[in-house]
Write an enzyme that holds these catalytic residues in place. Structure first.
Site, short mmCIF file in Angstrom:
data_model
loop_
_atom_site.label_atom_id
_atom_site.label_comp_id
_atom_site.label_asym_id
_atom_site.label_seq_id
_atom_site.Cartn_x
_atom_site.Cartn_y
_atom_site.Cartn_z
N ASN A 12 33.61 -20.18 -4.81
CA ASN A 12 33.99 -20.75 -6.11
C ASN A 12 34.93 -19.78 -6.81
O ASN A 12 34.50 -18.76 -7.35
CB ASN A 12 32.72 -20.98 -6.95
CG ASN A 12 33.05 -21.52 -8.33
OD1 ASN A 12 34.21 -21.80 -8.64
ND2 ASN A 12 32.03 -21.66 -9.16
N LYS A 14 36.50 -20.16 -9.47
CA LYS A 14 36.40 -20.32 -10.93
C LYS A 14 37.80 -20.32 -11.56
O LYS A 14 38.77 -20.73 -10.91
CB LYS A 14 35.48 -19.23 -11.51
CG LYS A 14 34.08 -19.28 -10.88
CD LYS A 14 33.07 -18.45 -11.60
CE LYS A 14 31.74 -18.51 -10.88
NZ LYS A 14 30.67 -17.75 -11.58
N HIS A 96 27.83 -27.12 -12.27
CA HIS A 96 27.80 -25.64 -12.29
C HIS A 96 27.25 -25.18 -13.65
O HIS A 96 27.56 -25.76 -14.69
CB HIS A 96 29.18 -25.06 -12.05
CG HIS A 96 29.15 -23.60 -11.79
ND1 HIS A 96 29.04 -22.67 -12.81
CD2 HIS A 96 29.16 -22.90 -10.64
CE1 HIS A 96 28.99 -21.46 -12.29
NE2 HIS A 96 29.06 -21.56 -10.98
N GLU A 98 28.04 -22.91 -15.58
CA GLU A 98 29.05 -22.62 -16.61
C GLU A 98 29.51 -23.91 -17.30
O GLU A 98 29.79 -23.92 -18.50
CB GLU A 98 30.22 -21.87 -15.98
CG GLU A 98 29.84 -20.42 -15.65
CD GLU A 98 30.57 -19.81 -14.46
OE1 GLU A 98 30.19 -18.72 -14.02
OE2 GLU A 98 31.53 -20.45 -13.96
N GLU A 166 21.56 -21.60 -8.23
CA GLU A 166 22.25 -20.46 -8.84
C GLU A 166 21.53 -20.06 -10.12
O GLU A 166 21.77 -20.64 -11.19
CB GLU A 166 23.70 -20.84 -9.16
CG GLU A 166 24.52 -21.21 -7.94
CD GLU A 166 26.01 -21.10 -8.19
OE1 GLU A 166 26.52 -21.71 -9.13
OE2 GLU A 166 26.66 -20.36 -7.43
N GLY A 172 27.48 -13.52 -11.93
CA GLY A 172 28.43 -12.59 -12.55
C GLY A 172 27.81 -11.33 -13.10
O GLY A 172 28.48 -10.53 -13.76
N SER A 212 25.79 -13.48 -7.63
CA SER A 212 26.05 -12.08 -7.25
C SER A 212 25.90 -11.79 -5.77
O SER A 212 25.50 -10.70 -5.37
CB SER A 212 25.18 -11.12 -8.08
OG SER A 212 25.59 -11.16 -9.43
O1 LIG Z 1 28.79 -18.99 -10.03
C1 LIG Z 1 28.70 -18.63 -8.88
C2 LIG Z 1 28.31 -17.22 -8.49
O2 LIG Z 1 29.20 -16.32 -9.09
P1 LIG Z 1 29.08 -14.75 -8.71
O3 LIG Z 1 29.04 -14.69 -7.21
O4 LIG Z 1 30.33 -14.14 -9.29
O5 LIG Z 1 27.81 -14.27 -9.34
N1 LIG Z 1 28.98 -19.49 -7.89
O6 LIG Z 1 29.32 -20.78 -8.20
#
Ligand SMILES: O=C(COP(=O)(O)O)NO
Length: 250
Positions: A12, A14, A96, A98, A166, A172, A212
């Site tokens: 991803n 992002k 997701h 976010e 997740e 992150g 992560s």
């Molecule tokens: O959101 C994430 C994970 O992000 P990280 O690997 O940067 O923690 N994947 O969709």
């Protein structure tokens, strides 16, 4: 019925990249090799999707990071599932964390969006996961169950769904879930699927871990029985790390 590879690794990207950096990342991915028996799917920002799809070698597939919940129409700024199908983008990420937190996407909305994307013909990486507050306040299982239950009325074809667990507190932050923490949740999600769909279908749905993941922690995570791959954020922007992760699951 899709004949899915046993393992799945998503990248991803992002909201990251420039034409130059994307071109470089694609070149580095094309120079690398990934196991033929896993699905490797990278998710660039919309604006780079076509360029990446056209320049990545066939070992890789592409995904959109989101799509709208309905067909084309007066939805300024949105990208429809039909447009993704029309531009030969086979996968889309839905729900997701976010987007749940920053864009106010509810589990009901994510369920409807997931169902619409599947009905249009896409394959979906549907994300679930709890916040640290939810985990520490004892509502971990309630949260995960309600996110999963919102999918069932909308999803007719589970062969085109990958579930991504997740934990928000691991995204992150560099604070990866321990293999035991991840396995405990993946096993629970597998049970939720089995209770609704039966053991056989539940066993066929890939449940992947994100939060992560990097080339230092992926091997131990990959040994867990119910971890069927990863959804990688930050480390997917570095070709060597991402390639190492892809080669850790086979
Ligand atoms: O959101 C994430 C994970 O992000 P990280 O690997 O940067 O923690 N994947 O969709």
């Amino acid at each position: 019925e899709a004949s899915n590879a046993r393992f799945f690794v998503g990248g991803n990207w992002k909201c990251n990249g420039t034409h130059a950096s994307v071109e470089k990342l694609v070149q580095e991915l094309n120079a690398g090799s990934v196991p033929s028996d896993i699905d490797v799917v990278v998710a660039p920002p919309f604006i780079f999707l076509d360029m990446v799809r056209l320049s990545l070698k066939n070992e890789y597939q592409v995904a959109a990071q989101n799509c709208w919940v309905k067909s084309d129409g007066a939805f300024t700024g949105e990208i429809s599932a039909e447009m993704l199908m029309d531009t030969l983008v086979p996968w889309v990420i839905t729900g997701h964390s976010e987007r749940r937190s920053l864009c106010g996407e509810s589990s009901k909305f994510v369920g409807e969006k997931t169902g619409h994307a599947l009905d249009v013909g896409l394959k979906v990486i549907a994300c679930v996961g709890e916040t640290l507050d939810q985990r520490n306040s004892g509502s971990l299982w309630y949260t995960l169950d309600s996110q999963m239950q919102a999918l069932f009325p909308n999803v007719k074809d589970w062969s085109r769904v990958v579930i991504a667990y997740e934990p928000v507190w691991a995204i992150g932050t560099g604070q990866v879930a321990t293999p035991e923490q991840a396995q405990e949740v993946h096993a629970y999600l597998r049970t939720v699927l089995a209770n609704k769909l039966g053991e056989e279908t539940a066993a066929s749905v890939r449940i992947i871990y994100g939060g992560s993941v990097n080339d230092g922690n992926c091997n131990e995570l990959a040994t867990m029985p119910d971890i069927d791959g990863f959804l990688v954020g930050g480390a997917s922007l570095k070709a060597p790390s991402f390639l190492q992760i892809c080669n850790s699951v086979a």
